[in-house]
Scaffold this active site. Structure first.
Site, short mmCIF file in Angstrom:
data_model
loop_
_atom_site.label_atom_id
_atom_site.label_comp_id
_atom_site.label_asym_id
_atom_site.label_seq_id
_atom_site.Cartn_x
_atom_site.Cartn_y
_atom_site.Cartn_z
N THR A 59 0.87 -1.20 0.00
CA THR A 59 0.00 0.00 0.00
C THR A 59 0.85 1.18 0.00
O THR A 59 1.21 1.74 1.00
CB THR A 59 -1.02 0.23 1.08
OG1 THR A 59 -2.06 -0.68 0.90
CG2 THR A 59 -1.75 1.57 0.92
N GLU A 109 6.11 2.48 9.05
CA GLU A 109 5.31 2.63 10.26
C GLU A 109 6.07 2.08 11.49
O GLU A 109 6.32 0.88 11.58
CB GLU A 109 4.04 1.82 10.05
CG GLU A 109 2.86 2.28 10.86
CD GLU A 109 1.62 1.51 10.38
OE1 GLU A 109 1.61 0.28 10.57
OE2 GLU A 109 0.71 2.13 9.80
N ASN A 131 0.09 -1.83 15.48
CA ASN A 131 -0.82 -2.53 14.59
C ASN A 131 -1.70 -3.56 15.29
O ASN A 131 -2.41 -4.31 14.63
CB ASN A 131 -0.03 -3.20 13.46
CG ASN A 131 0.33 -2.19 12.39
OD1 ASN A 131 -0.55 -1.61 11.78
ND2 ASN A 131 1.62 -1.96 12.20
#
Lengths: 384, 384
Positions: free
Chosen positions: A178, A258, A380
């Protein structure tokens, strides 16, 4: 400057209310009319509705505009999602006065929730009204998800410019990941040339990025050529400049992975061919144990050996030679005596490189990987 | 009782000085003479030296003994490692007075360092001297690495017994994973029957375990039949009992996954066939984002959809139906309204189950997965 650096493109980034109130979450990039276009997309079999639609709309190899939203991936949304992606394209086409198939669509954000299509359609006229040739950063900001910084790049060729914007963060193991990217140029190029070069460059840049080994449903990279500079570029030079822009964006994504701490450059040498070298590098950096050792700055070459062999690609388990930051720790799969404490000290400092020779041929590739951190897991794990 | 529960087997576990002084790290399991034997092994292309040797020694489908060490995987050790594995077999054959090819070898521990073969060869006579029909737990203890408990199981059939021991912990995504298991029975069985049943049962148990998505270099499962009970078992019953023992050991491994908190049972339904259902389940539970959501007890079905599509197997992205602990959260890839807070409360409590219908056929499989925890990352990041 990003996507508006080349002549012939305008951009806008506005708030449609998909993310928190006031946050930009809708971007439009538009040319003055239909221009030559190419795209590369995720190979995930759960490809999202916008990917399916954009792939379809690119069948005539031209586009006028790209409409992109963050805050919702419009993936895992079934036929309602397909209708929503089409509605985004229709609203944009109506605003610009162009054909619907000349609009490409991209979405990024959580997978599963329905796209708030009413919010988006309400905001598309605002975005089109805001289009201008200065708003590249607004557009780049509007496509961010958990990115902490917007990502833009430009390169200047002989009489033309290439610009780009991208978003990354997580679920980034392109094939594509992504990640979304929009690339623009004012050079005069056929769609065939765009497609060939984008595919080749994408394989060496975006597809060599591995943040967390998770291939996304939404990855899309678009390349549009306005021709507004009136220059037919030397193709070799153009491809090199395109590579520069894409690698720049890919490395910006790697650095902004991230909750990751480091970028590890993994050079794979000695594979059967370049494509297999890339696959071996991807397989190695998919491994949690390998990426945990990157986090710890541990020259644990045994995990690289184990991970390399886990893929379906030929490796010679007795011929692996591994260096960390140029220090050889194993030769022909035999661990060496090396100045371990000195090496640990350099690996602890931040980014580092790993060279892996797999001993089966001449193929090579470079993978840009992130480490696996406890923070990534915690971040996450939380129900949204 | 484990491997010595069936008649005709002895075991021992001793300290050879590979791990810390005094810790058991060398095990021998032996029959009274050569018996029918079968094995299944890692498919990792970097398979370790003991795997290569044991596979070779099983070509005559018989074995007298298995010698196993922990503390070093003897993987990534080149031709020196191959010589060391052979030396382990030779020393064991000499001690028992049997043929070298009748000795199987297994190693587990860090990958890369050379096997301390002198320590091992010195200790093999001690292990053989310690062999008796009560020392199953000693042997099961000697093969532990980062396991926190020893793993043993037994099942009783009609006139015969099956026993087993195993080790797991991490790098456990069998195909096989770094798991070792030794299974014994006193039933009378041909090697053909053993091999067929072990392969079938292994696929449904050990190969359905996914602790961290990392396939190891050393996975080995051995099954030896002494025939000492004098009973030819009903094959259907035997296979079921063998399944019970293997599933018991696999679940013990899942519960003792390195720094993991939960076991998540993922039932995949509606795949093209059972083998593809298993591969889809494995691909889904390979995903860091999926296993992070397991850690957080987050019913994030969108990540399952994305991960399922990442593999090379056919899924229908518009026909995925997902339940957590029996609560349907998505039907035909459309997210449902469900009692989210109540579900979050049950998922927070510990182990849970996920049912995934992928909408392409009748195949099904169950995967036993662990969550991805910050502790796993920290534990595996530290240079040793």
């Amino acid at each position: 400057m990003s996507v508006v650096a080349p002549f012939g493109f305008e951009a806008a980034g506005v708030s449609a209310g998909i993310k928190k109130p006031g946050e930009k979450d809708l971007a439009v990039v538009a040319a003055a009319g239909p221009v030559a276009a190419a795209g590369i997309f995720t190979r995930n079999r759960s490809a999202a509705a916008p990917v399916l639609l954009s792939r379809h709309h690119l069948r005539d190899h031209q586009a006028r505009a790209i409409v992109l939203n963050s805050g919702c991936a419009n993936a895992g949304t079934g036929s309602a999602g397909e209708k929503a992606a089409l509605a985004m394209a229709q609203a944009t086409a109506e605003g610009l006065g162009c054909r619907v198939p000349d609009v490409l669509v991209a979405s990024t954000g959580p997978i599963g929730p329905p796209l708030p299509i009413d919010h988006i359609c309400n905001a598309i006229p605002d975005a089109i009204g805001a289009l201008n040739d200065q708003s590249g950063t607004e557009a780049a900001t509007a496509i961010m998800t958990t990115d902490t910084v917007n990502k833009e790049a430009t390169a200047v060729g002989s009489g033309y410019v290439i610009g780009g914007m991208a978003k990354g963060a997580a679920m980034v193991r392109p094939d594509m990941a992504t990640m979304l990217a929009v690339l623009t140029t004012d050079a005069v190029l056929s769609w065939q040339a765009l497609e060939t070069m984008l595919r080749r460059v994408g394989d060496k840049t975006f597809n060599c990025l591995n943040i967390d080994g998770c291939p996304s449903t939404n990855d899309s990279v678009f390349l549009l050529a306005s021709g507004a500079a009136g220059v037919r570029p030397d193709l070799e030079e153009f491809e090199q400049r395109l590579h520069d822009v894409c690698l720049d964006l890919a490395l910006q994504m790697a650095r902004d992975g991230e909750m990751t701490d480091r970028v590890i450059t993994v050079n794979v040498r000695g594979a059967v061919n370049d494509a297999i070298a890339r696959e071996i590098g991807r397989t190695m950096t998919d491994s949690d144990l390998v990426r945990a050792s990157f986090y710890g700055g541990d020259p644990n070459w045994g995990r690289l050996l184990a991970a390399a062999g886990a893929g379906p690609f030929p490796v010679n388990p007795n011929a692996m030679t591994v260096s960390y930051n140029g220090v050889e720790v194993a030769r022909n799969s035999v661990q060496l005596d090396y100045a371990r404490n000195a090496l640990l000290a350099t690996l602890r400092q931040g980014d580092f490189s790993v060279d892996v020779e797999v001993g089966t041929g001449e193929g090579q590739a470079t993978i840009y990987a992130c480490d696996l951190t406890p923070g990534y897991v915690t971040f996450n794990s939380e129900p949204s």
